[in-house]
Design a protein around this motif. Structure first.
Motif, short mmCIF file in Angstrom:
data_model
loop_
_atom_site.label_atom_id
_atom_site.label_comp_id
_atom_site.label_asym_id
_atom_site.label_seq_id
_atom_site.Cartn_x
_atom_site.Cartn_y
_atom_site.Cartn_z
N GLU A 113 0.57 -0.86 0.09
CA GLU A 113 0.29 0.29 0.21
C GLU A 113 0.93 1.72 0.22
OE1 GLU A 113 -3.03 2.06 3.21
OE2 GLU A 113 -3.05 0.22 3.13
N ASP A 114 2.37 1.36 0.65
CA ASP A 114 2.60 2.50 0.88
C ASP A 114 3.56 2.11 1.16
OD1 ASP A 114 2.89 5.32 0.55
OD2 ASP A 114 1.93 5.94 2.42
N LEU A 115 4.45 3.32 0.95
CA LEU A 115 6.45 3.67 0.81
C LEU A 115 6.99 4.24 1.32
CD1 LEU A 115 7.13 4.06 -2.01
CD2 LEU A 115 7.09 2.62 -2.66
N LEU A 116 8.38 4.51 1.76
CA LEU A 116 8.61 5.89 2.52
C LEU A 116 9.14 6.45 1.59
CD1 LEU A 116 11.16 4.04 5.30
CD2 LEU A 116 9.17 6.46 5.88
N PHE A 117 10.16 6.05 0.24
CA PHE A 117 10.22 6.60 -0.66
C PHE A 117 9.16 7.90 -1.73
CE2 PHE A 117 11.25 7.62 -5.29
CZ PHE A 117 12.49 7.86 -5.56
N ARG A 118 8.14 7.81 -1.23
CA ARG A 118 6.88 8.46 -2.14
C ARG A 118 6.95 9.66 -0.91
NH1 ARG A 118 0.92 8.80 -2.14
NH2 ARG A 118 1.23 6.73 -0.67
N HIS A 119 6.81 9.16 0.22
CA HIS A 119 6.79 10.70 0.47
C HIS A 119 8.11 11.72 1.65
CE1 HIS A 119 2.62 9.34 2.29
NE2 HIS A 119 3.31 8.05 1.88
N LEU A 120 8.96 10.95 0.65
CA LEU A 120 10.39 11.55 0.65
C LEU A 120 10.47 12.64 -0.21
CD1 LEU A 120 13.19 9.31 1.70
CD2 LEU A 120 11.66 10.80 3.02
N LEU B 161 5.35 11.72 7.51
CA LEU B 161 6.36 12.39 6.60
C LEU B 161 4.73 12.87 5.59
CD1 LEU B 161 9.38 9.48 6.08
CD2 LEU B 161 8.88 12.04 6.79
N GLU B 162 3.76 11.63 5.71
CA GLU B 162 2.42 12.13 4.86
C GLU B 162 1.93 13.85 5.10
OE1 GLU B 162 -0.26 9.08 3.85
OE2 GLU B 162 -0.13 8.76 5.78
N GLU B 163 2.74 14.07 6.46
CA GLU B 163 1.37 15.75 6.99
C GLU B 163 3.46 16.57 6.44
OE1 GLU B 163 0.31 15.03 10.80
OE2 GLU B 163 -0.91 13.57 10.16
N LYS B 164 4.24 15.52 7.43
CA LYS B 164 5.17 17.43 7.32
C LYS B 164 6.38 16.40 6.18
CE LYS B 164 4.08 18.98 11.38
NZ LYS B 164 4.42 19.41 12.80
N PRO B 165 6.28 15.93 5.21
CA PRO B 165 7.95 15.80 4.58
C PRO B 165 8.65 16.12 4.27
CG PRO B 165 6.69 16.89 3.17
CD PRO B 165 5.79 16.81 4.04
N ILE B 166 9.67 15.58 4.53
CA ILE B 166 11.65 16.25 4.19
C ILE B 166 11.91 15.12 3.24
CG2 ILE B 166 11.82 16.63 7.00
CD1 ILE B 166 12.89 13.97 8.07
N THR B 167 13.73 15.17 3.01
CA THR B 167 14.45 15.78 1.99
C THR B 167 14.79 13.81 2.39
OG1 THR B 167 16.47 15.79 3.27
CG2 THR B 167 15.15 17.51 1.53
N HIS B 168 15.12 12.80 1.25
CA HIS B 168 15.89 11.54 1.40
C HIS B 168 17.20 11.61 2.37
CE1 HIS B 168 13.94 11.12 -2.23
NE2 HIS B 168 14.16 9.65 -2.03
N HIS B 169 17.93 12.62 2.19
CA HIS B 169 18.93 13.11 4.00
C HIS B 169 18.85 13.21 4.39
CE1 HIS B 169 23.31 14.34 4.43
NE2 HIS B 169 23.29 15.34 5.00
N GLU B 170 17.52 13.62 4.79
CA GLU B 170 17.57 14.19 6.52
C GLU B 170 16.56 13.64 6.84
OE1 GLU B 170 15.67 18.75 6.21
OE2 GLU B 170 14.94 17.68 4.95
N LEU B 171 16.30 12.03 6.25
CA LEU B 171 15.54 10.94 7.21
C LEU B 171 16.51 10.27 6.89
CD1 LEU B 171 13.37 9.17 8.17
CD2 LEU B 171 12.89 8.22 6.01
N LYS B 172 17.68 10.40 6.88
CA LYS B 172 19.26 9.81 6.31
C LYS B 172 19.89 9.98 8.28
CE LYS B 172 20.32 7.46 2.50
NZ LYS B 172 20.94 7.89 0.99
N LEU B 173 19.55 11.68 8.08
CA LEU B 173 20.37 12.28 9.12
C LEU B 173 20.16 11.97 10.92
CD1 LEU B 173 21.38 15.47 7.67
CD2 LEU B 173 22.68 14.42 8.25
N VAL B 174 18.25 11.55 10.44
CA VAL B 174 17.53 11.62 11.60
C VAL B 174 18.29 9.52 12.32
CG1 VAL B 174 15.67 10.97 12.51
CG2 VAL B 174 15.85 13.00 11.01
N ILE B 175 17.79 8.73 10.99
CA ILE B 175 18.03 7.62 11.47
C ILE B 175 19.52 7.72 11.89
CG2 ILE B 175 18.63 5.23 10.37
CD1 ILE B 175 16.05 5.78 8.60
N ASP B 176 20.59 8.59 12.08
CA ASP B 176 22.19 8.04 12.05
C ASP B 176 21.50 8.86 13.36
OD1 ASP B 176 23.35 7.02 9.82
OD2 ASP B 176 23.73 9.81 8.63
N TYR B 177 21.70 9.51 13.46
CA TYR B 177 21.21 10.52 14.53
C TYR B 177 20.95 9.37 16.26
CZ TYR B 177 20.46 13.42 18.81
OH TYR B 177 20.12 14.35 19.72
#
Length: 331
Positions: free
Chosen positions: A13-20, A101-117
């Protein structure tokens, strides 16, 4: 913190990529979220809440390494469908990320930084030698523990801090409790008046220092003291600020003031029993210039280690192996 979380999803039904959002040159220049936590608090929070809730409500047997594995797999597979991720922790994190992410999308790089954090936060608790050190901590700060569990967790952290020679202030810092001024209480008596009124010192209004910044500031202020102040401070607070004992011994060794080192050692051992880290610092200091003396200090460290009941078996075994290895090399 309260998150809705766990919205119903069907496979495919859904994937992260679509909301980045696409990355921009400005965003790509961001290397870390340290110092920018408040800008990304919702995203960091939903990841950590997902982990904490899964631990508390679904699987109390998972380990920190399971959370690390899940995060790394998500980081590598932003372009995959929700159904691609393993049922359980991975999928719960992804579902909750999709929702925000549906409500407040961020970029691919920003999500990677979130996970890295979040991965860094987990790594920063690896020294505690508890396979669930991060999971317990995040469940505690997210208020998902019962009152009894929270009290037990606080007690375990305070015991660990005491056994390691850390102060109550350090224990509160590990629990993310207390105010900034609590951690600088010692400065009021030792050298604070010499700092002047430089408006550029410290943190700005509304800024909250993290653990590394607090420790760095305490270290800076300790090193700015006169020699006699440092000595007196350590005599009163050595076990609570054992890191500063090591700094001071290292400073004296660089100056060749070994008589002063022995004076400090004699007075500290007369006042405090089983000061493990003092023996380790002394052994390291004399390792090359007087191996036999260094050996005696590492042997004292071994004896002190046996009296530290609150350390985990794996921690004690690792330290014991290190001490025995050093003694063997000296022999």
């Amino acid at each position: 913190m309260n998150y809705k979380g766990d919205r119903s999803f069907q496979g495919g039904e859904d994937l992260l990529f679509r909301h980045l959002l696409p990355d921009t040159p400005e965003v790509k220049r961001i290397k870390s979220l340290r110092g920018r936590e408040y800008e990304y608090a919702e995203y960091i929070g939903i990841v950590e809440y997902s982990i904490a809730r899964h631990f508390c409500e679904t699987d109390r047997k998972i380990k920190d390494r399971d959370a690390v594995s899940a995060l790394k797999n998500i980081r590598k597979n932003f372009n995959k469908d929700v159904a691609f991720f393993k049922p359980g922790l991975e999928r719960e994190i992804v579902k909750n990320l999709v929702e925000i992410l549906e409500e407040k999308p961020i970029t691919h790089h920003e999500l990677k930084l979130v996970i890295d954090y979040v991965l860094d936060v987990i790594e920063n608790r690896a020294w505690m030698e508890d396979e669930q050190a991060y999971l317990k901590w995040v469940a505690y700060i997210m208020n998902l523990f019962t009152e009894e569990e929270s009290e037990e967790y606080e007690k375990s952290i305070k015991k660990l801090a005491a056994r390691l020679g850390l102060s109550r202030k350090h224990a509160d810092l590990m629990l993310m409790k207390g105010e900034e001024e609590d951690y600088f209480e010692f400065v009021e008596e030792y050298g604070a008046e010499s700092e002047g009124d430089d408006g550029d010192e410290g943190w700005g209004e509304g800024e909250e220092p993290d653990e590394e910044e607090l420790i760095a500031e305490m270290e800076r202020r300790f090193l700015s003291m006169e020699d006699s102040e440092k000595f007196d401070f350590l005599m009163e607070n050595g076990p609570e600020f054992y890191e500063f004992v090591g700094l001071y011994i290292s400073e004296l060794a660089e100056k060749g003031e070994f008589g002063r080192i022995q004076e400090l050692y004699s007075k500290l051992t007369a006042k405090y029993d089983d000061f493990l880290f003092l023996y380790v610092y002394m052994g390291a200091t004399y390792l090359e210039i007087d191996p036999a003396l260094a050996k005696s200090y590492f042997e004292l460290a071994l004896k002190a280690l046996d009296n530290l009941d609150e350390l985990s078996a794996s921690t004690k075994e690792r330290l014991r192996d290190n001490f025995l290895s050093l003694i063997k090399k000296i022999n």
